[in-house]
Design a protein around this motif. Structure first.
Motif, PDB file in Angstrom:
ATOM      1  N   ALA A  33     -55.593 -72.683  38.154  1.00  0.00           N
ATOM      2  CA  ALA A  33     -55.752 -73.849  37.275  1.00  0.00           C
ATOM      3  C   ALA A  33     -57.205 -74.000  36.820  1.00  0.00           C
ATOM      4  O   ALA A  33     -57.471 -74.366  35.670  1.00  0.00           O
ATOM      5  CB  ALA A  33     -55.295 -75.114  38.005  1.00  0.00           C
ATOM      6  N   GLY A  34     -58.133 -73.698  37.705  1.00  0.00           N
ATOM      7  CA  GLY A  34     -59.556 -73.846  37.365  1.00  0.00           C
ATOM      8  C   GLY A  34     -59.953 -72.959  36.208  1.00  0.00           C
ATOM      9  O   GLY A  34     -60.571 -73.406  35.235  1.00  0.00           O
ATOM     10  N   MET A  35     -59.601 -71.677  36.274  1.00  0.00           N
ATOM     11  CA  MET A  35     -59.988 -70.749  35.193  1.00  0.00           C
ATOM     12  C   MET A  35     -59.234 -71.101  33.911  1.00  0.00           C
ATOM     13  O   MET A  35     -59.815 -71.090  32.811  1.00  0.00           O
ATOM     14  CB  MET A  35     -59.692 -69.306  35.611  1.00  0.00           C
ATOM     15  N   THR A 222     -64.700 -61.454  36.351  1.00  0.00           N
ATOM     16  CA  THR A 222     -64.748 -62.763  37.007  1.00  0.00           C
ATOM     17  C   THR A 222     -66.158 -63.355  37.014  1.00  0.00           C
ATOM     18  O   THR A 222     -66.346 -64.516  36.656  1.00  0.00           O
ATOM     19  CB  THR A 222     -64.155 -62.660  38.423  1.00  0.00           C
ATOM     20  N   PRO A 223     -67.192 -62.548  37.382  1.00  0.00           N
ATOM     21  CA  PRO A 223     -68.517 -63.181  37.435  1.00  0.00           C
ATOM     22  C   PRO A 223     -69.025 -63.654  36.075  1.00  0.00           C
ATOM     23  O   PRO A 223     -69.797 -64.602  36.008  1.00  0.00           O
ATOM     24  CB  PRO A 223     -69.428 -62.084  38.000  1.00  0.00           C
ATOM     25  N   ARG A 237     -60.692 -61.751  30.341  1.00  0.00           N
ATOM     26  CA  ARG A 237     -59.749 -60.999  31.182  1.00  0.00           C
ATOM     27  C   ARG A 237     -60.159 -60.993  32.658  1.00  0.00           C
ATOM     28  O   ARG A 237     -60.123 -59.937  33.303  1.00  0.00           O
ATOM     29  CB  ARG A 237     -59.644 -59.543  30.705  1.00  0.00           C
ATOM     30  N   PRO A 238     -60.544 -62.088  33.259  1.00  0.00           N
ATOM     31  CA  PRO A 238     -60.895 -62.031  34.682  1.00  0.00           C
ATOM     32  C   PRO A 238     -59.662 -61.721  35.527  1.00  0.00           C
ATOM     33  O   PRO A 238     -58.540 -62.079  35.143  1.00  0.00           O
ATOM     34  CB  PRO A 238     -61.405 -63.457  34.965  1.00  0.00           C
ATOM     35  N   GLY A 239     -59.859 -61.052  36.636  1.00  0.00           N
ATOM     36  CA  GLY A 239     -58.745 -60.745  37.534  1.00  0.00           C
ATOM     37  C   GLY A 239     -58.985 -61.296  38.923  1.00  0.00           C
ATOM     38  O   GLY A 239     -58.163 -62.009  39.507  1.00  0.00           O
ATOM     39  N   THR A 240     -60.169 -60.996  39.468  1.00  0.00           N
ATOM     40  CA  THR A 240     -60.459 -61.313  40.866  1.00  0.00           C
ATOM     41  C   THR A 240     -60.486 -62.813  41.135  1.00  0.00           C
ATOM     42  O   THR A 240     -60.317 -63.256  42.276  1.00  0.00           O
ATOM     43  CB  THR A 240     -61.810 -60.663  41.253  1.00  0.00           C
ATOM     44  N   TYR A 241     -60.707 -63.606  40.096  1.00  0.00           N
ATOM     45  CA  TYR A 241     -60.796 -65.070  40.261  1.00  0.00           C
ATOM     46  C   TYR A 241     -59.574 -65.633  40.968  1.00  0.00           C
ATOM     47  O   TYR A 241     -59.646 -66.697  41.591  1.00  0.00           O
ATOM     48  CB  TYR A 241     -60.957 -65.759  38.895  1.00  0.00           C
ATOM     49  N   GLY A 252     -71.810 -65.653  43.393  1.00  0.00           N
ATOM     50  CA  GLY A 252     -71.834 -67.051  42.947  1.00  0.00           C
ATOM     51  C   GLY A 252     -70.661 -67.410  42.057  1.00  0.00           C
ATOM     52  O   GLY A 252     -70.649 -68.476  41.440  1.00  0.00           O
ATOM     53  N   SER A 253     -69.630 -66.538  41.985  1.00  0.00           N
ATOM     54  CA  SER A 253     -68.493 -66.898  41.113  1.00  0.00           C
ATOM     55  C   SER A 253     -67.411 -67.677  41.843  1.00  0.00           C
ATOM     56  O   SER A 253     -66.483 -68.158  41.199  1.00  0.00           O
ATOM     57  CB  SER A 253     -67.901 -65.677  40.411  1.00  0.00           C
ATOM     58  N   CYS A 254     -67.482 -67.782  43.147  1.00  0.00           N
ATOM     59  CA  CYS A 254     -66.606 -68.736  43.828  1.00  0.00           C
ATOM     60  C   CYS A 254     -67.282 -69.192  45.119  1.00  0.00           C
ATOM     61  O   CYS A 254     -68.219 -68.556  45.593  1.00  0.00           O
ATOM     62  CB  CYS A 254     -65.216 -68.154  44.088  1.00  0.00           C
ATOM     63  N   ARG A 255     -66.784 -70.327  45.619  1.00  0.00           N
ATOM     64  CA  ARG A 255     -67.312 -70.837  46.885  1.00  0.00           C
ATOM     65  C   ARG A 255     -66.486 -70.254  48.034  1.00  0.00           C
ATOM     66  O   ARG A 255     -65.358 -69.809  47.839  1.00  0.00           O
ATOM     67  CB  ARG A 255     -67.212 -72.366  46.941  1.00  0.00           C
TER      68      ARG A 255
END
Ligand code: PLP
Length: 370
Positions: A33-35, A222-223, A237-241, A252-255
């Motif tokens: 949902a965030g992305m 993702t980054p 096209r991010p995937g790892t997120y 720094g792309s996720c906590r």
């Protein structure tokens, strides 16, 4: 893990046959949902890379959350998702459609809305021959190099490839780039995102000047996603997120408290002093390790215990002097360095909510790398 670095709750140890992958559904849904919300707010389409999860259950949630379609890395992944009814697919790869791939590409194009990457006149000719005589033209995106120096032409030369694609009977719809050089370290992310956006803008000008279409300008990692979703960019096209991993935390792309997948592993030996051994070796954690990260993953519940050496079925974890270590028999959560190759090593994802096992999803496109 929560804010203190503790992992999300795993199910009871007797429900886990380790090593296995455990996904926290609340965190996964929040990541999706965030992305989706971030990109919708920018007016940029989301076409998530499904190579991260290879799972129809996750893809369905991404599409339900507003994704325009899926990105995949191979024809095999595209076939797996098309079989499940996901029929808007971009193969973000310079596909060389010779041999058995020609007939597979043609068959897939007949049943799905398909686009593929191309970065040379020769590959365009091979693609054109593979789909010659088909009812509709194959859509292609010219791959441009944003600084990773892997595949893709310099952005200013996008029209040369597009011209060749046109001559081969392909329909050029735009350009794509992948700023993979963001992975060189946390200090490289912002510049790589800017490189990605600029490369696509240069490609857009080159394509339009030469009389081609440039409806789709697709950036993707993702980054870089949050920063490159600007200017002329139409798609990310991010995937790892979806899951996050140790590398994304470092970039720094996720906590830490957003990481949604861990490898559950059992301590099988503490025979040698100063170390414990887990039943999760390279066949569970993969060997992926960026140069700027020490160790092959981390144990959030045991900060002084580092998977320092892997053999195929063993993770040898060094225990720092005075640090607490899990005893033999304990099941621990390990956050992998890079989640994409890890998922490809397992048949299923065990799904938990609030520590309760609620589902098991197959890794549908596992091994579909051809
Ligand atoms: C071409 C391409 N697009 C998108 C992605 C997704 O990037 P990330 O894994 O950073 O989410 C990748 C990942 O390797 C890729 O190679």
């Amino acid at each position: 893990m929560d804010r203190d670095g503790r992992p999300f709750d795993l199910p009871a140890p007797d429900e886990l046959d380790t090593p296995c992958l455990v996904v926290d559904l609340d965190r996964l849904e929040a990541n999706l949902a965030g992305m989706a919300g971030l990109l919708a707010g920018r007016g940029v389409a989301l076409r998530p890379h499904a190579k991260t999860h290879k799972s129809v259950a996750v893809a369905s949630r991404q599409l339900a959350a507003g994704a325009a379609g899926l990105t995949v890395a191979s024809l095999g992944e595209a076939e797996a998702f098309a079989d499940a009814g996901c029929d808007d697919l971009f193969v973000a790869y310079p596909l060389w459609a010779a041999g058995p791939k020609a007939a597979r590409l043609r068959a897939l194009q007949e049943r799905a809305r398909l686009s593929v990457g191309v970065d040379s006149a020769a590959a365009a000719a091979v693609l054109g021959a593979a789909v010659a005589g088909s009812g509709r033209p194959l859509q292609v995106l010219v791959e441009v190099d944003a600084g990773l120096h892997r595949t893709g032409v310099p952005p200013g030369r996008a029209a040369t490839v597009a011209d060749a694609a046109g001559r081969a009977g392909l329909e050029v719809v735009g350009a794509f780039a992948h700023a993979g050089h963001a992975y060189l370290g946390p200090d490289r992310v912002a510049a790589a995102a800017d490189d990605e956006r600029r490369a696509l803008e240069v490609a857009q000008s080159a394509l339009l000047r030469a009389g081609h279409e440039a409806w789709v300008l697709s950036a993707g990692s993702t980054p870089t996603a949050a920063r490159s979703a600007a200017g002329a960019v139409t798609e990310e096209r991010p995937g790892t997120y979806a899951f996050g991993d140790r590398q994304q935390v470092g970039l720094g792309s996720c906590r830490r408290d957003q990481v949604a997948l861990v490898v559950a592993a059992t301590v099988v030996s503490a025979a040698a002093p100063g170390q414990v051994v887990l039943d999760a070796g390279s066949k569970a954690l993969s060997m992926d390790r960026p140069a700027w990260l020490a160790g092959h993953g981390e144990l959030p519940a045991y900060p002084g215990v580092t998977p320092a050496r892997l053999s195929e079925e063993h993770a040898v974890c060094e225990v720092a002097p005075g640090a607490a270590a899990p005893p033999p028999g304990e099941v621990v959560a390990v956050v992998p360095n890079h989640v994409c190759p890890v998922v490809n090593l397992f048949d299923q994802l065990l799904v938990v909510r609030a520590g309760q096992l609620v589902d098991a999803w197959p890794v549908d496109a596992r091994g579909r790398s051809t």
